[in-house]
Structure formats: structure tokens, C-alpha cells
Scaffold this active site. Structure first.
Site, PDB file in Angstrom:
ATOM      1  N   MET A   1       1.947 -16.018  23.013  1.00  0.00           N
ATOM      2  CA  MET A   1       2.966 -14.771  22.639  1.00  0.00           C
ATOM      3  C   MET A   1       2.316 -13.714  23.636  1.00  0.00           C
ATOM      4  O   MET A   1       1.151 -13.572  23.673  1.00  0.00           O
ATOM      5  CB  MET A   1       3.320 -14.523  21.222  1.00  0.00           C
TER       6      MET A   1
ATOM      7  N   ASP B   1       6.364  -0.865  19.253  1.00  0.00           N
ATOM      8  CA  ASP B   1       6.725   0.186  20.009  1.00  0.00           C
ATOM      9  C   ASP B   1       8.223   0.591  19.904  1.00  0.00           C
ATOM     10  O   ASP B   1       8.911   1.595  20.275  1.00  0.00           O
ATOM     11  CB  ASP B   1       6.250   0.184  21.630  1.00  0.00           C
ATOM     12  N   GLY B   2       8.951  -0.536  19.975  1.00  0.00           N
ATOM     13  CA  GLY B   2      10.574  -0.479  20.069  1.00  0.00           C
ATOM     14  C   GLY B   2      11.046   0.063  18.791  1.00  0.00           C
ATOM     15  O   GLY B   2      11.873   1.010  18.876  1.00  0.00           O
TER      16      GLY B   2
ATOM     17  N   ASP C   1       0.099  -3.890  21.387  1.00  0.00           N
ATOM     18  CA  ASP C   1       0.363  -3.222  22.865  1.00  0.00           C
ATOM     19  C   ASP C   1       0.636  -1.934  22.525  1.00  0.00           C
ATOM     20  O   ASP C   1       1.779  -1.302  22.996  1.00  0.00           O
ATOM     21  CB  ASP C   1       1.502  -4.105  23.485  1.00  0.00           C
TER      22      ASP C   1
ATOM     23  N   ASP D   1       1.328  -8.306  18.964  1.00  0.00           N
ATOM     24  CA  ASP D   1       1.070  -8.033  20.489  1.00  0.00           C
ATOM     25  C   ASP D   1      -0.176  -6.894  20.689  1.00  0.00           C
ATOM     26  O   ASP D   1      -0.810  -6.865  21.818  1.00  0.00           O
ATOM     27  CB  ASP D   1       2.149  -7.493  21.179  1.00  0.00           C
TER      28      ASP D   1
ATOM     29  N   ARG E   1      -1.087 -30.649  31.310  1.00  0.00           N
ATOM     30  CA  ARG E   1      -0.131 -30.630  30.190  1.00  0.00           C
ATOM     31  C   ARG E   1      -0.158 -29.275  29.867  1.00  0.00           C
ATOM     32  O   ARG E   1      -0.864 -28.354  30.213  1.00  0.00           O
ATOM     33  CB  ARG E   1      -0.785 -31.412  29.199  1.00  0.00           C
TER      34      ARG E   1
ATOM     35  N   THR F   1       2.488  -5.088  14.935  1.00  0.00           N
ATOM     36  CA  THR F   1       2.846  -6.032  15.695  1.00  0.00           C
ATOM     37  C   THR F   1       1.745  -7.022  16.252  1.00  0.00           C
ATOM     38  O   THR F   1       0.410  -6.464  16.346  1.00  0.00           O
ATOM     39  CB  THR F   1       3.227  -5.424  17.037  1.00  0.00           C
TER      40      THR F   1
ATOM     41  N   HIS G   1       6.385 -19.312  17.910  1.00  0.00           N
ATOM     42  CA  HIS G   1       6.266 -18.412  16.439  1.00  0.00           C
ATOM     43  C   HIS G   1       5.386 -18.798  15.461  1.00  0.00           C
ATOM     44  O   HIS G   1       5.084 -18.017  14.384  1.00  0.00           O
ATOM     45  CB  HIS G   1       7.617 -18.505  15.977  1.00  0.00           C
TER      46      HIS G   1
ATOM     47  N   ALA H   1       0.746  -1.151   0.055  1.00  0.00           N
ATOM     48  CA  ALA H   1       0.197  -0.087  -0.022  1.00  0.00           C
ATOM     49  C   ALA H   1       1.000   1.210  -0.097  1.00  0.00           C
ATOM     50  O   ALA H   1       0.518   2.175  -0.709  1.00  0.00           O
ATOM     51  CB  ALA H   1      -0.943   0.018   1.171  1.00  0.00           C
TER      52      ALA H   1
ATOM     53  N   ALA I   1     -11.832 -20.324  27.684  1.00  0.00           N
ATOM     54  CA  ALA I   1     -10.639 -20.551  28.894  1.00  0.00           C
ATOM     55  C   ALA I   1     -11.322 -20.246  30.214  1.00  0.00           C
ATOM     56  O   ALA I   1     -12.237 -19.188  30.427  1.00  0.00           O
ATOM     57  CB  ALA I   1      -9.591 -19.719  28.678  1.00  0.00           C
ATOM     58  N   GLU I   2     -10.922 -21.038  31.123  1.00  0.00           N
ATOM     59  CA  GLU I   2     -11.361 -20.899  32.486  1.00  0.00           C
ATOM     60  C   GLU I   2     -10.604 -19.714  33.342  1.00  0.00           C
ATOM     61  O   GLU I   2     -10.899 -19.272  34.153  1.00  0.00           O
ATOM     62  CB  GLU I   2     -11.326 -22.153  33.480  1.00  0.00           C
TER      63      GLU I   2
ATOM     64  N   VAL J   1       3.922   1.545  -1.053  1.00  0.00           N
ATOM     65  CA  VAL J   1       4.583   1.669  -2.558  1.00  0.00           C
ATOM     66  C   VAL J   1       3.552   2.027  -3.697  1.00  0.00           C
ATOM     67  O   VAL J   1       4.079   3.284  -4.076  1.00  0.00           O
ATOM     68  CB  VAL J   1       5.058   0.532  -2.851  1.00  0.00           C
TER      69      VAL J   1
ATOM     70  N   ARG K   1      15.721  -6.680  14.796  1.00  0.00           N
ATOM     71  CA  ARG K   1      15.712  -5.727  16.111  1.00  0.00           C
ATOM     72  C   ARG K   1      17.176  -5.168  16.082  1.00  0.00           C
ATOM     73  O   ARG K   1      18.131  -6.054  16.282  1.00  0.00           O
ATOM     74  CB  ARG K   1      15.170  -6.375  17.269  1.00  0.00           C
TER      75      ARG K   1
HETATM   76  O1  F6P Z   1       6.730  -8.626  19.669  1.00  0.00           O
HETATM   77  C1  F6P Z   1       6.238  -9.747  19.084  1.00  0.00           C
HETATM   78  C2  F6P Z   1       6.893 -10.874  19.898  1.00  0.00           C
HETATM   79  O2  F6P Z   1       6.195 -11.848  19.084  1.00  0.00           O
HETATM   80  C3  F6P Z   1       6.033 -10.939  21.235  1.00  0.00           C
HETATM   81  O3  F6P Z   1       5.128 -11.627  21.338  1.00  0.00           O
HETATM   82  C4  F6P Z   1       7.311 -12.031  21.714  1.00  0.00           C
HETATM   83  O4  F6P Z   1       7.731 -11.864  22.880  1.00  0.00           O
HETATM   84  C5  F6P Z   1       8.653 -11.612  21.104  1.00  0.00           C
HETATM   85  O5  F6P Z   1       8.113 -11.013  19.795  1.00  0.00           O
HETATM   86  C6  F6P Z   1       9.424 -12.790  20.399  1.00  0.00           C
HETATM   87  O6  F6P Z   1      10.610 -12.251  19.646  1.00  0.00           O
HETATM   88  P1  F6P Z   1      11.497 -13.347  19.073  1.00  0.00           P
HETATM   89  O7  F6P Z   1      11.019 -13.679  17.878  1.00  0.00           O
HETATM   90  O8  F6P Z   1      12.666 -11.998  18.762  1.00  0.00           O
HETATM   91  O9  F6P Z   1      11.903 -14.138  20.020  1.00  0.00           O
END
Ligand code: F6P
Length: 327
Positions: free
Chosen positions: A174, A107-108, A134, A132, A251, A130, A257, A26, A191-192, A28, A76
Site C-alpha cells: 500500500m 493527513d486528510g 506520510d 502510510d 509474477r 495511518t 488491505h 488511552a 528486495a533488489e 478515554v 472518509r
Molecule cells: O491511507 C491508507 C491507505 O491504506 C493507503 O495506503 C491506500 O492507498 C488507501 O488507504 C486505500 O484506501 P481505501 O481503503 O479507501 O481503498
């Protein structure tokens, strides 16, 4: 007077998220529509430092909207958090006459953009990407919907075994610092218990509930845990529960990932397409250092600083819903 924008750079940074390719496409295509030139920067800030970038055209982004991962790769980059790394990055952008940046990340990545834009005169526009979810100031982020649907599909399958064997299952999803994937996938799978970093968990209460189930010989219980919960993830929770419930089968399954990959959902593709379009419009309007987010189904431009300073919160009401629906 604002100088006229001619050439922009686009990159993906931090953890990859499904829908990043749709966002690149989008950006580009919108840029080319406005007669801007676009450079793809490889591996996020690392590519800026290493001078790893190339000119993109319409064909560079053909047939990628449905693909997970990112064609620009991601990283990163610690070096970018040092002033010397940012200076190198700036010099490389200048070499290519890049005068605007679109950063697709979390956010990073936005923190990096804030530091960079405080030192150098290149407008940076963020796109919230992301799994997450977040980032404060946006209702959704690119990749969250796909990740949470992947988690739900996996948990539904595990539930079959949980039921068949009368077991307790602890599923780790994750979210090192954020519980949204756990919260949403946990509610969606009935989920409980849901354990998230944003809230203190009363483990004794969970143990008492399970002991009661053990007494009634009704030992089916699904616990969804974010990797960054109070106890340090599903394996740690399992240890605590096993000490207190010696007769139950408990369990663990860590989804890991698998949640980051795969073809993006329709929602993520559309969100990424809208955000990518708006990022370029934002640059053309002469805006600096904002990110494109979505609030009440409207695209919003929010200062990057906001995303960096404020963490998302999960309200009491969400936890009440979890409790009532699991009773
Ligand atoms: O920020 C996304 C995320 O998947 C997080 O949920 C997880 O903690 C982190 O990245 C894992 O990072 P990496 O793939 O570098 O281990």
C-alpha cells in the site's frame, strides 16, 4: 481566560490503522482520570454531521487494546470538506456541549481539522494514525509498524516460491502517495528493487539488470512496488518487464488491505497509548490545533498546518542503502 474543558469528543477518521483502538482507550482513560466526560463519535466527521455519538466510560474501552480496526468505525467524509457540512457538525457538537476534539487519522483528517478550527472555536488535537507514515513532523504513525510487519511476513513466504522456481516477483504494497511501506518492507526482505512515488524509477536500469540475470540463468529477483509508483502499480510494471524479458517468469502479488488489519504490534500499542495520553494533556494545557507526533522517542506537539502543508521526503541515502545492499 481559557474556559475550563468539561467534555471532549474522540473519533477515528480516514483509512483505519492497527493501534487506533489502543489510542481511543488511552484518550478515554486519560480524560476520565482528569474528570472529563468523553463522547465517542462514530465514523469520523460523518458521525459529527449525522449526530452519531455516545458517552463513553472505562468499560467502553475494555479489552480493545489488542484489536485491529476501530470500535468507533472510520470513514472518509466528503461532506465535511464543504462549509455546510462543517456547520452541521459544529451544531451537533454544541448540542452535546463538546468543547474539545481528538481526531485520530492521517493527513486528510488533519486537513479537515484545520478547516474546522479556522471557522469554529473548538480546539482540535490530532493523533498521527495511518499505516502510510506520510505525515511530516513525526518519525512514526500509529499502524505503520504493524502494516510493515504484515508485509514482511507475506513477502518472506513469497520469497520461498521465488527461489524454488527461479522467478521474478513484483509485490505491490500500500501507499498511494507514500513509499514508506515499500521502502521498509523492501529493505527488510532484501528486495533488489524498490519503486516508490517519491522517486523517479530508472526502469531501463532494472531491465538491464534482469537481462543480465537471464543470461546467467540466475533469475531470482524481488521487486517491491508502492501502489502509487510512477508506473501505476505492480501490474503495469509486470507488463513493461514482460515485454523486455520474454523468457522469464514474472509474477505479481498485490498485498492490499491485509496490511491495514490485524492485531497491532507492541510498538503500535505503546505508541498509540502514549499519543492518546498526550492528546488529552494537550487539550488540558489549552493547546489548539496541533497533532501529537513522536521525534527521537519524545512526544511532540506539532501544528496541524505543518502536516497538511509538507509532504514527507525519502532521502538519497535511503536509496543508496537499497542499491548497495541489493548488489
Ligand atoms: O491511507 C491508507 C491507505 O491504506 C493507503 O495506503 C491506500 O492507498 C488507501 O488507504 C486505500 O484506501 P481505501 O481503503 O479507501 O481503498
Amino acid at each position: 481566560m481559557e474556559k475550563k474543558l468539561k467534555r471532549i469528543g474522540v473519533m477515528t477518521s480516514g483509512g483505519d490503522a492497527p493501534g487506533m483502538n489502543a489510542a481511543i482507550r488511552a484518550v478515554v482513560r486519560t480524560a476520565l482520570y482528569h474528570k472529563l466526560e468523553v463522547f465517542g463519535i462514530m465514523r469520523g466527521y460523518q458521525g459529527m454531521i449525522d449526530n452519531d455519538m455516545f458517552q463513553m466510560d472505562n468499560r467502553s474501552v475494555a479489552n480493545i487494546i489488542q484489536r485491529g480496526g476501530t470500535i468507533l468505525k472510520s470513514a472518509r467524509c466528503k461532506e465535511f470538506f464543504e462549509p455546510a457540512g462543517r456547520k452541521k457538525a459544529y451544531e451537533n457538537l454544541k448540542k452535546h456541549a463538546i468543547d474539545g476534539l481528538v481526531i485520530i487519522g492521517g493527513d486528510g483528517s488533519f486537513r479537515g481539522a484545520c478547516a474546522f478550527s479556522a471557522e469554529f472555536d473548538i480546539p482540535c488535537i490530532g493523533l498521527a494514525g495511518t499505516i502510510d507514515k506520510d505525515i511530516s513532523g513525526t518519525d512514526f504513525t500509529i499502524g505503520f509498524d504493524t502494516a510493515v510487519n504484515t508485509a514482511v511476513e507475506a513477502i518472506d513466504k513469497i520469497r520461498d516460491t521465488m527461489d524454488a522456481h527461479d522467478r521474478v516477483f513484483i509485490i505491490e504494497v500500500m501507499g498511494r502517495d507514500a513509499g514508506y511501506i515499500a521502502l521498509h518492507s523492501g529493505i527488510a526482505t532484501g528486495a533488489e528493487n524498490i519503486l516508490i512515488p517519491e522517486r523517479k524509477t530508472d526502469i531501463n536500469n532494472i531491465i538491464q539488470g534482469l537481462q543480465e540475470k537471464e543470461r546467467r540463468k540466475k533469475m531470482v529477483n524481488l521487486i517491491v512496488v508502492a501502489e502509487g509508483d510512477d508506473f501505476g502499480g505492480a501490474n503495469e510494471v509486470q507488463k513493461i518487464l514482460e515485454e523486455n524479458l520474454p523468457h522469464s517468469e514474472i509474477r505479481v502479488c498485490i498485498l492490499g488491505h491485509i496490511q491495514r488489519g490485524g492485531s497491532p504490534s507492541c510498538m503500535d500499542r505503546v505508541l498509540a497509548s502514549r499519543m492518546g495520553y498526550h492528546a488529552v494533556e494537550c487539550l488540558l494545557e489549552g493547546r489548539h490545533n496541533v497533532f501529537v507526533g513522536i521525534q527521537n522517542n519524545k512526544m511532540n506537539y506539532i501544528p496541524l498546518e505543518t502536516a497538511v502543508k509538507n509532504k514527507g521526503t525519502i532521502s538519497d541515502e535511503w536509496m543508496k542503502i537499497v542499491k548497495i545492499l541489493a548488489s
